[in-house]
Design a protein around this motif. Structure first.
Motif, PDB file in Angstrom:
ATOM      1  N   LEU A   1       0.849  -1.187   0.000  1.00 23.72           N
ATOM      2  CA  LEU A   1       0.000   0.000   0.000  1.00 23.72           C
ATOM      3  C   LEU A   1       0.886   1.239   0.000  1.00 23.72           C
ATOM      4  O   LEU A   1       1.834   1.336   0.782  1.00 23.72           O
ATOM      5  CB  LEU A   1      -0.923   0.017   1.224  1.00 23.72           C
ATOM      6  CG  LEU A   1      -1.884  -1.154   1.383  1.00 23.72           C
ATOM      7  CD1 LEU A   1      -2.743  -0.965   2.639  1.00 23.72           C
ATOM      8  CD2 LEU A   1      -2.773  -1.310   0.150  1.00 23.72           C
ATOM      9  N   ASN A   2       0.565   2.184  -0.843  1.00 24.03           N
ATOM     10  CA  ASN A   2       1.351   3.411  -0.944  1.00 24.03           C
ATOM     11  C   ASN A   2       0.674   4.519  -0.147  1.00 24.03           C
ATOM     12  O   ASN A   2       0.157   5.492  -0.691  1.00 24.03           O
ATOM     13  CB  ASN A   2       1.497   3.818  -2.417  1.00 24.03           C
ATOM     14  CG  ASN A   2       2.481   4.967  -2.602  1.00 24.03           C
ATOM     15  OD1 ASN A   2       3.354   5.184  -1.772  1.00 24.03           O
ATOM     16  ND2 ASN A   2       2.329   5.705  -3.690  1.00 24.03           N
ATOM     17  N   LEU A   3       0.683   4.352   1.168  1.00 27.05           N
ATOM     18  CA  LEU A   3       0.023   5.305   2.057  1.00 27.05           C
ATOM     19  C   LEU A   3       1.067   6.141   2.793  1.00 27.05           C
ATOM     20  O   LEU A   3       2.050   5.601   3.301  1.00 27.05           O
ATOM     21  CB  LEU A   3      -0.847   4.574   3.076  1.00 27.05           C
ATOM     22  CG  LEU A   3      -2.098   3.879   2.529  1.00 27.05           C
ATOM     23  CD1 LEU A   3      -2.761   3.017   3.616  1.00 27.05           C
ATOM     24  CD2 LEU A   3      -3.089   4.916   2.002  1.00 27.05           C
ATOM     25  N   PRO A   4       0.842   7.436   2.892  1.00 29.99           N
ATOM     26  CA  PRO A   4       1.794   8.295   3.609  1.00 29.99           C
ATOM     27  C   PRO A   4       1.643   8.126   5.114  1.00 29.99           C
ATOM     28  O   PRO A   4       0.626   7.629   5.620  1.00 29.99           O
ATOM     29  CB  PRO A   4       1.375   9.706   3.173  1.00 29.99           C
ATOM     30  CG  PRO A   4      -0.085   9.585   2.862  1.00 29.99           C
ATOM     31  CD  PRO A   4      -0.267   8.211   2.290  1.00 29.99           C
ATOM     32  N   ASP A   5       2.648   8.559   5.850  1.00 34.39           N
ATOM     33  CA  ASP A   5       2.620   8.463   7.311  1.00 34.39           C
ATOM     34  C   ASP A   5       1.428   9.193   7.905  1.00 34.39           C
ATOM     35  O   ASP A   5       0.903   8.791   8.962  1.00 34.39           O
ATOM     36  CB  ASP A   5       3.910   9.028   7.903  1.00 34.39           C
ATOM     37  CG  ASP A   5       5.123   8.145   7.613  1.00 34.39           C
ATOM     38  OD1 ASP A   5       4.924   6.956   7.296  1.00 34.39           O
ATOM     39  OD2 ASP A   5       6.259   8.652   7.707  1.00 34.39           O
ATOM     40  N   GLU A   6       0.984  10.252   7.237  1.00 31.86           N
ATOM     41  CA  GLU A   6      -0.123  11.046   7.768  1.00 31.86           C
ATOM     42  C   GLU A   6      -1.386  10.210   7.954  1.00 31.86           C
ATOM     43  O   GLU A   6      -2.182  10.464   8.866  1.00 31.86           O
ATOM     44  CB  GLU A   6      -0.421  12.232   6.836  1.00 31.86           C
ATOM     45  CG  GLU A   6       0.620  13.336   6.845  1.00 31.86           C
ATOM     46  CD  GLU A   6       1.892  12.948   6.103  1.00 31.86           C
ATOM     47  OE1 GLU A   6       2.925  13.624   6.310  1.00 31.86           O
ATOM     48  OE2 GLU A   6       1.856  11.981   5.303  1.00 31.86           O
ATOM     49  N   VAL A   7      -1.586   9.218   7.117  1.00 29.51           N
ATOM     50  CA  VAL A   7      -2.758   8.353   7.257  1.00 29.51           C
ATOM     51  C   VAL A   7      -2.688   7.586   8.574  1.00 29.51           C
ATOM     52  O   VAL A   7      -3.659   7.520   9.339  1.00 29.51           O
ATOM     53  CB  VAL A   7      -2.862   7.373   6.074  1.00 29.51           C
ATOM     54  CG1 VAL A   7      -3.923   6.300   6.353  1.00 29.51           C
ATOM     55  CG2 VAL A   7      -3.190   8.113   4.789  1.00 29.51           C
ATOM     56  N   PHE A   8      -1.539   7.009   8.864  1.00 33.97           N
ATOM     57  CA  PHE A   8      -1.390   6.196  10.074  1.00 33.97           C
ATOM     58  C   PHE A   8      -1.340   7.051  11.336  1.00 33.97           C
ATOM     59  O   PHE A   8      -1.543   6.538  12.441  1.00 33.97           O
ATOM     60  CB  PHE A   8      -0.129   5.333   9.963  1.00 33.97           C
ATOM     61  CG  PHE A   8      -0.160   4.409   8.784  1.00 33.97           C
ATOM     62  CD1 PHE A   8      -0.956   3.279   8.791  1.00 33.97           C
ATOM     63  CD2 PHE A   8       0.586   4.692   7.650  1.00 33.97           C
ATOM     64  CE1 PHE A   8      -1.001   2.430   7.695  1.00 33.97           C
ATOM     65  CE2 PHE A   8       0.555   3.851   6.550  1.00 33.97           C
ATOM     66  CZ  PHE A   8      -0.244   2.714   6.564  1.00 33.97           C
ATOM     67  N   GLU A   9      -1.088   8.353  11.166  1.00 31.59           N
ATOM     68  CA  GLU A   9      -1.065   9.266  12.307  1.00 31.59           C
ATOM     69  C   GLU A   9      -2.430   9.869  12.593  1.00 31.59           C
ATOM     70  O   GLU A   9      -2.611  10.536  13.619  1.00 31.59           O
ATOM     71  CB  GLU A   9      -0.049  10.388  12.047  1.00 31.59           C
ATOM     72  CG  GLU A   9       1.396   9.890  11.995  1.00 31.59           C
ATOM     73  CD  GLU A   9       2.354  10.915  11.414  1.00 31.59           C
ATOM     74  OE1 GLU A   9       1.885  12.015  11.011  1.00 31.59           O
ATOM     75  OE2 GLU A   9       3.564  10.630  11.348  1.00 31.59           O
ATOM     76  N   ASP A  10      -3.401   9.619  11.722  1.00 37.35           N
ATOM     77  CA  ASP A  10      -4.756  10.141  11.944  1.00 37.35           C
ATOM     78  C   ASP A  10      -5.329   9.531  13.222  1.00 37.35           C
ATOM     79  O   ASP A  10      -5.204   8.321  13.453  1.00 37.35           O
ATOM     80  CB  ASP A  10      -5.641   9.787  10.753  1.00 37.35           C
ATOM     81  CG  ASP A  10      -7.071  10.252  10.951  1.00 37.35           C
ATOM     82  OD1 ASP A  10      -7.359  11.433  10.665  1.00 37.35           O
ATOM     83  OD2 ASP A  10      -7.901   9.428  11.414  1.00 37.35           O
ATOM     84  N   PRO A  11      -5.989  10.340  14.052  1.00 33.14           N
ATOM     85  CA  PRO A  11      -6.494   9.833  15.346  1.00 33.14           C
ATOM     86  C   PRO A  11      -7.461   8.656  15.208  1.00 33.14           C
ATOM     87  O   PRO A  11      -7.408   7.716  16.011  1.00 33.14           O
ATOM     88  CB  PRO A  11      -7.190  11.055  15.951  1.00 33.14           C
ATOM     89  CG  PRO A  11      -6.508  12.226  15.333  1.00 33.14           C
ATOM     90  CD  PRO A  11      -6.173  11.798  13.931  1.00 33.14           C
ATOM     91  N   VAL A  12      -8.332   8.678  14.214  1.00 33.97           N
ATOM     92  CA  VAL A  12      -9.294   7.577  14.047  1.00 33.97           C
ATOM     93  C   VAL A  12      -8.570   6.301  13.629  1.00 33.97           C
ATOM     94  O   VAL A  12      -8.843   5.217  14.151  1.00 33.97           O
ATOM     95  CB  VAL A  12     -10.389   7.943  13.020  1.00 33.97           C
ATOM     96  CG1 VAL A  12     -11.337   6.762  12.809  1.00 33.97           C
ATOM     97  CG2 VAL A  12     -11.167   9.166  13.483  1.00 33.97           C
ATOM     98  N   ILE A  13      -7.620   6.431  12.702  1.00 34.86           N
ATOM     99  CA  ILE A  13      -6.843   5.265  12.268  1.00 34.86           C
ATOM    100  C   ILE A  13      -6.039   4.707  13.442  1.00 34.86           C
ATOM    101  O   ILE A  13      -5.954   3.484  13.625  1.00 34.86           O
ATOM    102  CB  ILE A  13      -5.906   5.630  11.103  1.00 34.86           C
ATOM    103  CG1 ILE A  13      -6.712   6.102   9.885  1.00 34.86           C
ATOM    104  CG2 ILE A  13      -5.024   4.438  10.741  1.00 34.86           C
ATOM    105  CD1 ILE A  13      -7.616   5.050   9.293  1.00 34.86           C
ATOM    106  N   GLN A  14      -5.462   5.582  14.244  1.00 38.72           N
ATOM    107  CA  GLN A  14      -4.704   5.126  15.404  1.00 38.72           C
ATOM    108  C   GLN A  14      -5.592   4.407  16.405  1.00 38.72           C
ATOM    109  O   GLN A  14      -5.204   3.357  16.955  1.00 38.72           O
ATOM    110  CB  GLN A  14      -4.005   6.316  16.076  1.00 38.72           C
ATOM    111  CG  GLN A  14      -2.811   6.840  15.305  1.00 38.72           C
ATOM    112  CD  GLN A  14      -2.025   7.872  16.095  1.00 38.72           C
ATOM    113  OE1 GLN A  14      -2.516   8.459  17.058  1.00 38.72           O
ATOM    114  NE2 GLN A  14      -0.790   8.106  15.693  1.00 38.72           N
TER     115      GLN A  14
END
Length: 351
Positions: free
Chosen positions: A191-204
């Motif tokens: 998956l070509n996802l940036p770090d910002e996606v994984f840092e999102d509060p809902v994703i976390q």
């Protein structure tokens, strides 16, 4: 440790409302049997009994053939690492953490002669598996695995000093000792996802929720063999200790806590933000993948002999478990523990 006088207990089912059902990766028949060829036969026997390839197929049902193979190898590596460190001294665990992380950072570098073979197993795993991972996920995987090894070394320190954490601290710490972030990494390998996606509060929150569900379920199902050998690092034992309640009450408490996590997770999914057309489909794959992992881990626990030497699928239906006497060794009641020896013995066993 168990203090109740009853001879059996009831396993709760915190995943009763979990939306994902048991699913096996379609590439499993092709991948099965391809891992661990270079390991000694006695080690492969432990991995076969634990059905680590089945675990990967249940845990990563959405992934392609190459990622599934990487998942199989990773599950084997985790089992080997855990079995070794379960009986290691704090110094041995810290040293192993250093050489294993070095092996991940330098997968093309030959390991020194006489070094613990776990580092070479790690090097071979990452030399092969990193080829199916994009650069961002490779970096995140090494970081997550390093956190895992540090946490395991700390757990070894706690065990030697008989330290019992409180409930909240234990749940947070368990995310690291169970390597949950590293375990979820194959889901994002391509998956070509940036770090910002994984840092999102809902994703976390969703990532932490899936991790906590896996560790709670693991502790529920492993409790019997762990209490039999006197292991106090289990959420059930900790709840019994801090809340001063019996075994079935503690089981129910953990089950109810897990059910609350399920409900909060389903609520979070309703408010998932959009990350744009380029990323939303990949984010859905990541979240679906983690949720499948939770269900796959649960199913594997009953289908392997890791926690229930016999009758696992029957226990899955009845939820009734006969309490093992504490004088019974773990070797007699679960998978043979070939790595429960100091490093000097492990080396000789695996050559």
């Amino acid at each position: 440790m168990a203090t109740d006088s009853q001879s059996a207990f009831i396993l709760p089912d915190p995943l009763k409302e979990w939306p994902k059902k048991r699913t096996v990766n379609s590439h499993y028949p092709q991948v099965k049997g391809q891992s661990f060829h270079t390991l000694p036969s006695r080690v492969k026997q432990v991995l076969d009994i634990s059905k680590v390839e089945l675990l990967a197929a249940l845990a990563y049902p959405l992934e392609n053939k190459d990622v599934l193979r990487a998942g199989c190898d990773l599950m084997g590596l985790f089992l080997i690492y855990d079995e070794y460190t379960d009986a290691a001294t704090p110094h041995e665990a810290r040293q192993l953490a250093k050489i294993v992380v070095d092996a991940l950072q330098h997968p093309d570098k030959a390991r020194p002669a006489g070094e613990c073979i776990v580092a070479e197993i790690t090097r071979q795993f990452w030399q092969s598996s990193s080829k199916c991972a994009l650069e961002g996920s490779r970096d995140r995987f090494i970081k997550a695995f390093r956190i895992y090894t540090i946490a395991v070394a700390q757990e070894t320190h706690d065990r030697v000093r008989n330290i019992t954490r409180n409930i909240e601290d234990y749940i947070l710490f368990r995310r690291s000792t169970a390597a949950m972030k590293a375990t979820f990494m194959p889901i994002q390998f391509d998956l070509n996802l940036p770090d910002e996606v994984f840092e999102d509060p809902v994703i976390q929150r969703l990532t932490d929720a899936c991790a906590d569900l896996c560790t709670l379920v693991n502790d529920l199902y492993s409790y019997n063999v762990e209490q039999a050998r006197g292991d106090i690092h289990n959420i059930v034992t900790i709840v019994m200790h801090h809340k001063k309640i019996g075994l079935n009450e503690a089981m129910k408490w953990v089950g109810d806590y897990g059910s609350e996590i399920v409900h909060h997770s389903l609520d979070d999914l309703r408010y998932l933000p959009s990350f744009g057309e380029e990323f939303d489909g990949q984010v859905k794959h990541y979240l679906d993948g983690m949720m499948h992992y939770v269900r796959g881990n649960d199913a594997w626990s009953f289908e392997s002999q890791r926690y229930f030497i016999e009758g696992g699928t029957d226990i899955q239906k009845s939820r009734k478990v006969v309490l093992l006497p504490q004088s019974v060794s773990s070797q007699e009641q679960s998978v043979p523990m070939l790595f429960h020896y100091p490093e000097r013995i492990v080396k000789s066993m695996m050559t």
